[in-house]
Design an enzyme around this catalytic site. Structure first.
Site, PDB file in Angstrom:
ATOM      1  CG  HIS A  94      58.596 -83.529  30.208  1.00 60.91           C
ATOM      2  ND1 HIS A  94      59.098 -82.345  30.202  1.00 60.91           N
ATOM      3  CD2 HIS A  94      57.530 -83.641  31.146  1.00 60.91           C
ATOM      4  CE1 HIS A  94      58.522 -81.601  31.008  1.00 60.91           C
ATOM      5  NE2 HIS A  94      57.592 -82.250  31.663  1.00 60.91           N
ATOM      6  CG  HIS A  96      59.116 -81.741  36.095  1.00 59.44           C
ATOM      7  ND1 HIS A  96      58.346 -82.332  36.832  1.00 59.44           N
ATOM      8  CD2 HIS A  96      58.690 -81.448  34.676  1.00 59.44           C
ATOM      9  CE1 HIS A  96      56.980 -82.072  35.872  1.00 59.44           C
ATOM     10  NE2 HIS A  96      57.357 -81.595  34.627  1.00 59.44           N
ATOM     11  CG  ASP A 119      81.573 -78.691  21.968  1.00 59.83           C
ATOM     12  OD1 ASP A 119      82.030 -77.980  21.195  1.00 59.83           O
ATOM     13  OD2 ASP A 119      82.240 -79.082  22.791  1.00 59.83           O
ATOM     14  CG  HIS A 159      56.421 -77.744  32.243  1.00 62.93           C
ATOM     15  ND1 HIS A 159      55.486 -78.126  31.367  1.00 62.93           N
ATOM     16  CD2 HIS A 159      56.520 -78.809  32.994  1.00 62.93           C
ATOM     17  CE1 HIS A 159      55.203 -79.481  31.563  1.00 62.93           C
ATOM     18  NE2 HIS A 159      55.946 -79.844  32.523  1.00 62.93           N
ATOM     19  CE1 TYR A 213      82.692 -84.871  19.399  1.00 67.63           C
ATOM     20  CE2 TYR A 213      82.620 -87.085  19.864  1.00 67.63           C
ATOM     21  CZ  TYR A 213      83.172 -86.083  20.158  1.00 67.63           C
ATOM     22  OH  TYR A 213      84.238 -85.827  21.265  1.00 67.63           O
TER      23      TYR A 213
HETATM   24 ZN   LIG Z   1      56.305 -81.643  33.187  1.00 66.35          ZN
END
Ligand SMILES: [Zn+2]
Length: 219
Positions: A94, A96, A119, A159, A213
């Site tokens: 995660h 930002h 890709d 977010h 890959y």
């Molecule tokens: Zn966050």
């Protein structure tokens, strides 16, 4: 195995800093312990230069602390929800990161207008719902958006970015690539409308890249 994952997850946090994807203590990486209902995640509120294998936190798939001196990241419930509902996922990230979060702030998917996007993402980078931290809403939004989607990245509305991968390294790669293409497509937009890539060509590029890959497990 737990010790190795503590080291891996700790080291990968340095990549978030290296690629300028995080500010202050925002952002986190987690990695599932293969074959166990456990994952390792960043501790809450510890600065990036103080992170090491010893302060990573071990949690169960309900997000409960199993082992560690710190409380787990405030995003632990979202990571746990993804692991519970997407058994093929071995890593979650995660951030930002600036450009990707700017697309999220507008609630706009990043269109697939670069071969690198075809890709890695196999199409656009989709937008997930607006969701508040505190229960399973963020996790549900991530899973609803990414299940059956080629993209390993979702822009959670207003977010930021959540990415998944077969392991934490693949999820970090997706977070780096997500920010990279979000920036390029943003820049392209400044002087005009980026040209689209035909769906056939997107499919061909995606198939080739995934086969060459062989890094993505099917989902
Ligand atoms: Zn966050």
């Amino acid at each position: 195995m737990i010790q190795r994952m503590r080291r891996t997850v700790s080291d990968l946090h340095a990549e978030l800093v290296r690629y300028d994807l995080v500010a202050w203590t925002a952002g986190n990486v987690s990695g599932r312990i293969p074959g166990e209902d456990l994952f390792v995640i960043k501790p809450s509120g510890v600065s990036y230069d103080e992170l090491g294998p010893e302060n990573m936190v071990l949690c169960d798939l309900d997000g409960n602390l199993v082992e560690g001196d710190h409380s787990p990241s405030s995003d632990t419930a979202a990571h746990a929800y993804v692991y519970r509902n997407m058994p093929e996922v071995g890593g979650v990230v995660h951030t930002h990161s600036t450009y990707a979060s700017a697309w999220a702030a507008r609630g706009e998917a990043v269109p697939c207008v670069l071969t690198a996007m075809a890709d890695e993402f196999g199409g656009e980078i989709p937008v997930g719902p607006f969701a508040l931290i505190g229960d399973d809403s963020i996790g549900q939004g991530i899973v609803e958006t990414l299940k059956g989607h080629r993209s390993p990245a979702v822009l959670m509305r207003n977010h930021g970015v959540f990415t998944i991968g077969k392991d934490p390294r693949a999820a970090v790669k997706a977070a780096v690539m997500c920010e990279d293409v979000a920036r390029t497509v943003h820049v392209a937009r400044q002087l005009g409308e980026p040209l689209t890539i035909a769906q056939d060509d997107i499919d061909r590029l995606y198939d080739r890249y995934q086969n060459v890959y062989g890094q993505r497990s099917p989902r």
